[in-house]
Design an enzyme around this catalytic site. Structure first.
Site, PDB file in Angstrom:
ATOM      1  N   LYS A   1       0.118   9.271   5.711  1.00 34.71           N
ATOM      2  CA  LYS A   1      -0.793   9.327   4.556  1.00 34.71           C
ATOM      3  C   LYS A   1      -1.811  10.441   4.758  1.00 34.71           C
ATOM      4  O   LYS A   1      -2.092  11.219   3.846  1.00 34.71           O
ATOM      5  CB  LYS A   1      -1.495   7.968   4.383  1.00 34.71           C
ATOM      6  CG  LYS A   1      -0.561   6.891   3.847  1.00 34.71           C
ATOM      7  CD  LYS A   1      -1.130   5.490   3.942  1.00 34.71           C
ATOM      8  CE  LYS A   1      -0.081   4.481   3.465  1.00 34.71           C
ATOM      9  NZ  LYS A   1      -0.432   3.087   3.718  1.00 34.71           N
TER      10      LYS A   1
ATOM     11  N   GLN B   1      -5.351  -0.269   5.661  1.00 29.28           N
ATOM     12  CA  GLN B   1      -3.954  -0.462   6.049  1.00 29.28           C
ATOM     13  C   GLN B   1      -3.716  -1.930   6.440  1.00 29.28           C
ATOM     14  O   GLN B   1      -4.443  -2.485   7.265  1.00 29.28           O
ATOM     15  CB  GLN B   1      -3.615   0.468   7.232  1.00 29.28           C
ATOM     16  CG  GLN B   1      -2.169   0.449   7.650  1.00 29.28           C
ATOM     17  CD  GLN B   1      -1.220   1.017   6.582  1.00 29.28           C
ATOM     18  OE1 GLN B   1      -1.503   2.020   5.955  1.00 29.28           O
ATOM     19  NE2 GLN B   1      -0.107   0.343   6.378  1.00 29.28           N
TER      20      GLN B   1
ATOM     21  N   ASP C   1      -4.947   1.259  -3.526  1.00 31.46           N
ATOM     22  CA  ASP C   1      -3.783   0.398  -3.261  1.00 31.46           C
ATOM     23  C   ASP C   1      -3.541  -0.544  -4.448  1.00 31.46           C
ATOM     24  O   ASP C   1      -2.510  -1.219  -4.502  1.00 31.46           O
ATOM     25  CB  ASP C   1      -4.047  -0.436  -1.995  1.00 31.46           C
ATOM     26  CG  ASP C   1      -2.945  -0.295  -0.967  1.00 31.46           C
ATOM     27  OD1 ASP C   1      -1.943   0.396  -1.264  1.00 31.46           O
ATOM     28  OD2 ASP C   1      -3.072  -0.885   0.120  1.00 31.46           O
TER      29      ASP C   1
END
Ligand code: NAP
Length: 289
Positions: free
Chosen positions: A55, A99, A122
């Site tokens: 990422k 994460q 997200d």
């Protein structure tokens, strides 16, 4: 036997990243601003470390200000909440991603709730999930979970129109199954969500023009479950004992029946990070104009 068209997620994701890079360069040239993506990793789970590094790298490649915050495994919930409060308050931060999975001593729900919904790239914050479920928010400004968004972009690439098609989503997780089903509904598909209690799953799948498999079981969806000509999106990423990655669909069988199908690897996987970058740009535009 006819062979399905392969939906090349790797190439489609690369194309999307080029478009994002052009837009980021345009914003920088016109306004001197650069979208900022901040990823927080707690602990040293090997798979998570790899995801965060990818990422970070791809966000830098498209010209974003990409920052990874690597925190020790014993970081307390309070410390993580303090970090989020700091990033929420920082105007140069457009996207925040924590994460997952988090270490067991941290309440994941409380952490997701603490992310500013306007920076929740997200798409997991209840406000963003609610907006998606309500069907009221316009797609352009909506922060939608990345893998479902990527799956939809692949479908739109494969099919001229989704309207009126029968779609069966196998899996009802918050991360994949549910948001994919909401997006298919927004695209005017007739949507069925199947799960571990679904009776006669093969029969349910056989009526689908679109199958989205998000189960987490290698080769679970058999070729003879697929309606001839159907479009199959395989979200599954399963590691076999020999180390190879494989999807939730029995690919060798399904490719003989489907009209179009995503391979694993090289299908949905590459779209996920590309869509994270797209969400960061969406968040930048919504917040900073
Ligand atoms: P998950 O949270 O474990 O959900 C799996 C879903 O599959 C559940 O809803 C479960 O039903 C359903 N299921 C399990 N066994 C079943 C059966 N025998 N028949 C029908 N349904 C069954 O998994 P997830 O997070 O959604 O992920 C699914 C897969 O996608 C995994 O392989 C994961 O690695 C992969 N994934 C890929 C990406 C990507 O970037 N490509 C991103 C995220 C996830 P119940 O709800 O009834 O238990």
């Amino acid at each position: 036997m006819p062979q399905a068209t392969l939906i090349d997620g790797k190439a489609i994701a690369a194309e999307l990243r080029v478009q994002i890079a052009l837009e980021v360069a345009g914003i920088k040239a016109a306004r001197g601003l650069v979208p900022g993506l901040h990823v927080i990793l707690v602990g040293d789970d090997p798979a998570s470390r790899v995801y965060v590094a990818s990422k970070e790298k791809l966000a830098t490649e498209v010209g974003m200000n990409s920052v990874a915050h690597r925190l020790p495994a014993d970081t307390s919930q309070g410390e993580l909440l303090a970090k989020l409060a700091q990033l929420n308050a920082d105007d140069s931060v457009d996207g925040i991603l924590v994460q997952l999975p988090l270490p067991k001593h941290i309440d994941t729900g409380a952490i997701i709730d603490a992310i500013d919904p306007a920076k929740d790239v997200d798409g997991l914050h209840p406000i963003n999930a609610g907006r998606l479920a309500s069907g009221k928010a316009s797609g352009e400004h909506l922060l939608v979970p990345c893998t479902p968004l990527g799956s939809m972009l692949l479908l739109r690439h494969a099919l001229p129109s989704l309207s009126g098609l029968e779609a069966v989503v196998i899996g009802r997780s918050e991360l994949v199954g549910r948001p994919v089903a909401q997006l298919l509904l927004q695209a005017d598909c007739t949507v069925t969500i199947a799960h571990s209690r679904t009776k006669d799953l093969a029969l349910v799948v056989r009526r689908a023009d679109i199958v989205v498999a998000a189960v987490g079981r290698p080769g679970f969806v058999k070729g003879d479950w697929i309606k001839p000509g159907a479009t199959v999106i395989d979200v599954g990423i399963n590691r076999l004992p020999d180390g190879k990655l494989t999807g939730d669909v029995a690919f060798a069988e399904a490719v003989e029946v489907a009209g179009a199908i995503t391979p694993v690897p090289g299908g949905v996987g590459p779209m996920t990070i590309a869509c994270l970058l797209r969400n960061t740009l969406t968040a930048f535009k919504a917040r900073r104009g």
